[in-house]
Design a protein around this motif. Structure first.
Motif, PDB file in Angstrom:
ATOM      1  N   ASP A   7      -6.366   9.210  -1.829  1.00 36.44           N
ATOM      2  CA  ASP A   7      -7.471   9.029  -0.451  1.00 36.44           C
ATOM      3  C   ASP A   7      -8.100   7.445  -0.804  1.00 36.44           C
ATOM      4  OD1 ASP A   7      -6.953  11.431   0.470  1.00 36.44           O
ATOM      5  OD2 ASP A   7      -8.561  12.181  -0.454  1.00 36.44           O
ATOM      6  N   HIS A   8      -8.244   7.092  -2.002  1.00 37.22           N
ATOM      7  CA  HIS A   8      -8.766   5.775  -2.427  1.00 37.22           C
ATOM      8  C   HIS A   8      -7.916   4.715  -1.859  1.00 37.22           C
ATOM      9  CE1 HIS A   8     -10.514   2.611  -4.429  1.00 37.22           C
ATOM     10  NE2 HIS A   8      -9.492   2.384  -5.365  1.00 37.22           N
ATOM     11  N   VAL A   9      -6.598   4.914  -2.062  1.00 33.39           N
ATOM     12  CA  VAL A   9      -5.556   3.928  -1.742  1.00 33.39           C
ATOM     13  C   VAL A   9      -5.587   3.714  -0.055  1.00 33.39           C
ATOM     14  CG1 VAL A   9      -3.255   3.042  -1.549  1.00 33.39           C
ATOM     15  CG2 VAL A   9      -4.249   3.728  -3.847  1.00 33.39           C
ATOM     16  N   ARG A  10      -5.569   4.897   0.674  1.00 37.89           N
ATOM     17  CA  ARG A  10      -5.844   4.880   1.797  1.00 37.89           C
ATOM     18  C   ARG A  10      -6.950   4.260   2.566  1.00 37.89           C
ATOM     19  NH1 ARG A  10      -3.175  11.091   2.991  1.00 37.89           N
ATOM     20  NH2 ARG A  10      -1.064  10.463   2.652  1.00 37.89           N
ATOM     21  N   ALA A  11      -7.845   4.615   1.650  1.00 41.14           N
ATOM     22  CA  ALA A  11      -9.254   3.915   2.403  1.00 41.14           C
ATOM     23  C   ALA A  11      -9.364   2.444   2.349  1.00 41.14           C
ATOM     24  CB  ALA A  11     -10.438   4.320   1.486  1.00 41.14           C
ATOM     25  N   VAL A  12      -8.792   1.986   1.231  1.00 46.82           N
ATOM     26  CA  VAL A  12      -8.584   0.531   0.932  1.00 46.82           C
ATOM     27  C   VAL A  12      -7.497  -0.008   1.905  1.00 46.82           C
ATOM     28  CG1 VAL A  12      -8.148  -1.449  -0.733  1.00 46.82           C
ATOM     29  CG2 VAL A  12      -9.355   0.555  -1.297  1.00 46.82           C
TER      30      VAL A  12
ATOM     31  N   PHE B  90       0.738  -1.148  -0.012  1.00 42.57           N
ATOM     32  CA  PHE B  90      -0.035   0.116  -0.013  1.00 42.57           C
ATOM     33  C   PHE B  90       0.995   1.320   0.154  1.00 42.57           C
ATOM     34  CE2 PHE B  90      -3.671  -2.674   1.341  1.00 42.57           C
ATOM     35  CZ  PHE B  90      -4.678  -2.514   0.454  1.00 42.57           C
ATOM     36  N   ASP B  91       2.008   1.138   0.854  1.00 43.48           N
ATOM     37  CA  ASP B  91       3.105   2.468   0.805  1.00 43.48           C
ATOM     38  C   ASP B  91       3.272   2.789  -0.888  1.00 43.48           C
ATOM     39  OD1 ASP B  91       2.993   2.642   3.398  1.00 43.48           O
ATOM     40  OD2 ASP B  91       4.926   1.488   3.506  1.00 43.48           O
ATOM     41  N   ALA B  92       3.635   1.765  -1.421  1.00 39.92           N
ATOM     42  CA  ALA B  92       4.182   1.849  -2.747  1.00 39.92           C
ATOM     43  C   ALA B  92       3.081   2.252  -3.630  1.00 39.92           C
ATOM     44  CB  ALA B  92       4.750   0.566  -3.553  1.00 39.92           C
ATOM     45  N   ARG B  93       1.780   1.697  -3.525  1.00 42.09           N
ATOM     46  CA  ARG B  93       0.860   1.973  -4.523  1.00 42.09           C
ATOM     47  C   ARG B  93       0.006   3.305  -4.311  1.00 42.09           C
ATOM     48  NH1 ARG B  93      -5.397  -1.122  -3.930  1.00 42.09           N
ATOM     49  NH2 ARG B  93      -6.193   0.104  -5.867  1.00 42.09           N
ATOM     50  N   GLU B  94       0.279   3.821  -3.053  1.00 38.18           N
ATOM     51  CA  GLU B  94      -0.027   5.272  -2.822  1.00 38.18           C
ATOM     52  C   GLU B  94       0.764   6.462  -3.610  1.00 38.18           C
ATOM     53  OE1 GLU B  94      -0.309   8.241   0.981  1.00 38.18           O
ATOM     54  OE2 GLU B  94      -0.738   6.028   1.503  1.00 38.18           O
ATOM     55  N   VAL B  95       2.053   6.117  -3.520  1.00 36.60           N
ATOM     56  CA  VAL B  95       2.869   6.822  -4.279  1.00 36.60           C
ATOM     57  C   VAL B  95       2.793   6.788  -5.807  1.00 36.60           C
ATOM     58  CG1 VAL B  95       5.382   7.279  -4.631  1.00 36.60           C
ATOM     59  CG2 VAL B  95       4.840   6.732  -2.257  1.00 36.60           C
ATOM     60  N   LEU B  96       2.678   5.557  -6.409  1.00 39.23           N
ATOM     61  CA  LEU B  96       2.608   5.358  -7.614  1.00 39.23           C
ATOM     62  C   LEU B  96       1.190   5.841  -8.197  1.00 39.23           C
ATOM     63  CD1 LEU B  96       4.732   2.311  -8.146  1.00 39.23           C
ATOM     64  CD2 LEU B  96       5.451   4.602  -8.464  1.00 39.23           C
ATOM     65  N   GLU B  97       0.180   5.424  -7.438  1.00 37.60           N
ATOM     66  CA  GLU B  97      -1.091   5.672  -8.359  1.00 37.60           C
ATOM     67  C   GLU B  97      -1.404   7.188  -8.114  1.00 37.60           C
ATOM     68  OE1 GLU B  97      -4.479   3.272  -7.804  1.00 37.60           O
ATOM     69  OE2 GLU B  97      -3.221   1.384  -7.601  1.00 37.60           O
ATOM     70  N   SER B  98      -0.999   7.746  -7.137  1.00 39.49           N
ATOM     71  CA  SER B  98      -1.435   9.231  -7.120  1.00 39.49           C
ATOM     72  C   SER B  98      -0.715   9.910  -8.223  1.00 39.49           C
ATOM     73  CB  SER B  98      -0.793   9.730  -5.599  1.00 39.49           C
ATOM     74  OG  SER B  98       0.617   9.634  -5.371  1.00 39.49           O
ATOM     75  N   ARG B  99       0.506   9.387  -8.508  1.00 43.65           N
ATOM     76  CA  ARG B  99       1.386  10.148  -9.359  1.00 43.65           C
ATOM     77  C   ARG B  99       0.531   9.933 -10.897  1.00 43.65           C
ATOM     78  NH1 ARG B  99       2.634  14.040  -9.578  1.00 43.65           N
ATOM     79  NH2 ARG B  99       4.249  13.948 -11.130  1.00 43.65           N
TER      80      ARG B  99
ATOM     81  N   THR C 140     -14.037  -5.050   0.634  1.00 49.41           N
ATOM     82  CA  THR C 140     -13.581  -4.381   1.823  1.00 49.41           C
ATOM     83  C   THR C 140     -14.348  -3.498   2.608  1.00 49.41           C
ATOM     84  OG1 THR C 140     -12.845  -2.682   0.471  1.00 49.41           O
ATOM     85  CG2 THR C 140     -11.233  -4.384   0.774  1.00 49.41           C
ATOM     86  N   GLY C 141     -15.535  -3.229   1.701  1.00 54.60           N
ATOM     87  CA  GLY C 141     -16.676  -2.342   2.488  1.00 54.60           C
ATOM     88  C   GLY C 141     -16.423  -0.849   1.991  1.00 54.60           C
ATOM     89  N   VAL C 142     -15.409  -0.668   1.250  1.00 49.59           N
ATOM     90  CA  VAL C 142     -15.156   0.590   0.462  1.00 49.59           C
ATOM     91  C   VAL C 142     -15.856   0.809  -0.629  1.00 49.59           C
ATOM     92  CG1 VAL C 142     -13.289   2.001  -0.700  1.00 49.59           C
ATOM     93  CG2 VAL C 142     -12.677   0.729   1.530  1.00 49.59           C
TER      94      VAL C 142
ATOM     95  N   HIS D 134     -13.887   5.628  -7.782  1.00 52.65           N
ATOM     96  CA  HIS D 134     -13.343   5.467  -9.022  1.00 52.65           C
ATOM     97  C   HIS D 134     -14.086   6.506  -9.895  1.00 52.65           C
ATOM     98  CE1 HIS D 134     -12.218   0.865  -9.077  1.00 52.65           C
ATOM     99  NE2 HIS D 134     -11.393   1.765  -8.405  1.00 52.65           N
ATOM    100  N   GLU D 135     -15.141   6.806  -9.540  1.00 53.19           N
ATOM    101  CA  GLU D 135     -16.092   7.906 -10.185  1.00 53.19           C
ATOM    102  C   GLU D 135     -15.273   9.450  -9.962  1.00 53.19           C
ATOM    103  OE1 GLU D 135     -20.538   9.434 -11.341  1.00 53.19           O
ATOM    104  OE2 GLU D 135     -20.110   7.889  -9.767  1.00 53.19           O
ATOM    105  N   GLU D 136     -15.005   9.268  -8.658  1.00 57.26           N
ATOM    106  CA  GLU D 136     -14.341  10.819  -8.286  1.00 57.26           C
ATOM    107  C   GLU D 136     -13.069  10.892  -9.069  1.00 57.26           C
ATOM    108  OE1 GLU D 136     -14.188  10.415  -4.069  1.00 57.26           O
ATOM    109  OE2 GLU D 136     -16.251  11.217  -3.830  1.00 57.26           O
ATOM    110  N   ILE D 137     -12.258   9.953  -9.133  1.00 54.84           N
ATOM    111  CA  ILE D 137     -11.141  10.198  -9.844  1.00 54.84           C
ATOM    112  C   ILE D 137     -11.109  10.428 -11.259  1.00 54.84           C
ATOM    113  CG2 ILE D 137      -9.076   8.860 -10.604  1.00 54.84           C
ATOM    114  CD1 ILE D 137      -9.550   6.891  -7.797  1.00 54.84           C
TER     115      ILE D 137
END
Length: 215
Positions: free
Chosen positions: A200-205, A88-97, A171-173, A179-182
């Protein structure tokens, strides 16, 4: 199990196809966390020699899906909380960019593809839910038109898919809403907003996934 005919591509080498087949066994849980990978059994099941199987195991060790122990053999890596948090650390950095670049570089075709993965009703079948989620995130990667980030994301996506299989993806997320907001931010050409919404999506998951691992 998946066969080479199921997974193989017209332009892939035998080594690539065997690697993809063994990877799929691990990602989908047919070879569970901590289970041993037997070269002889895999070569028989895939109808190939042990050489490409051995190559596949070494390649998957680089990806972090296999652990090779001298004089003991090869094993599918364990999936513990520490490993999941690093994913999740890596996903948060990469997906936000990637989301930011998508907002700047996306084409109309990219946007249409992203929107094709937006659904109003959550699929009841887990396999369909996985397909839609994976398709959306791949479309976001493609919309960024950033080759280096795309290459960095490829092995990470396998870990994400594996986690999705282990947890059942429930996950209940509100993934569809996220996805629509993104997509809205990407469509608006707002890289800062797209980046924040992806993060925010990655953090929620991540929060929802904590404590869902078996054992």
């Amino acid at each position: 199990m998946s066969t080479l005919a199921d997974i193989g591509g017209a332009h892939r080498s035998l080594s690539d196809e065997v690697t993809a087949a063994v990877r799929e066994l691990i990602v989908t849980g047919e070879v569970g966390p901590g289970a041993r990978l037997h070269e002889r059994n895999l070569s028989a099941e895939l109808n190939v020699s042990r050489v490409p199987v051995r190559e596949a195991i070494l390649r998957l060790a680089v990806e972090g899906l296999v652990r090779v122990e001298p004089r003991r053999g090869a094993f599918a890596t364990e999936v513990d909380d520490a490993a999941v948090q690093e994913v999740f650390d890596a996903r948060e950095v990469l997906e936000s960019r990637l989301a930011a670049f998508a907002a700047e570089r996306r084409t109309d075709a990219d946007l249409a593809l992203l929107r094709s993965f937006l659904v109003t009703d959550v699929p009841s079948e887990a396999s369909e839910h996985r397909r839609i989620d994976a398709g959306f995130h791949q479309a976001l990667i493609d919309a960024a038109h950033h080759e280096v980030l795309a290459r960095l994301m490829e092995p990470l996506q396998h870990h994400v898919r594996r986690l999705f299989w282990i947890t059942g993806g429930r996950t209940g997320v509100d993934m569809e809403g996220h996805h629509e907001e993104i997509v809205d931010a990407v469509a608006a050409g707002d890289p800062r907003l797209a980046s924040r919404r992806a993060r925010d999506h990655v953090r929620a998951v991540r929060r929802a996934t904590s404590g869902m691992l078996p054992g």
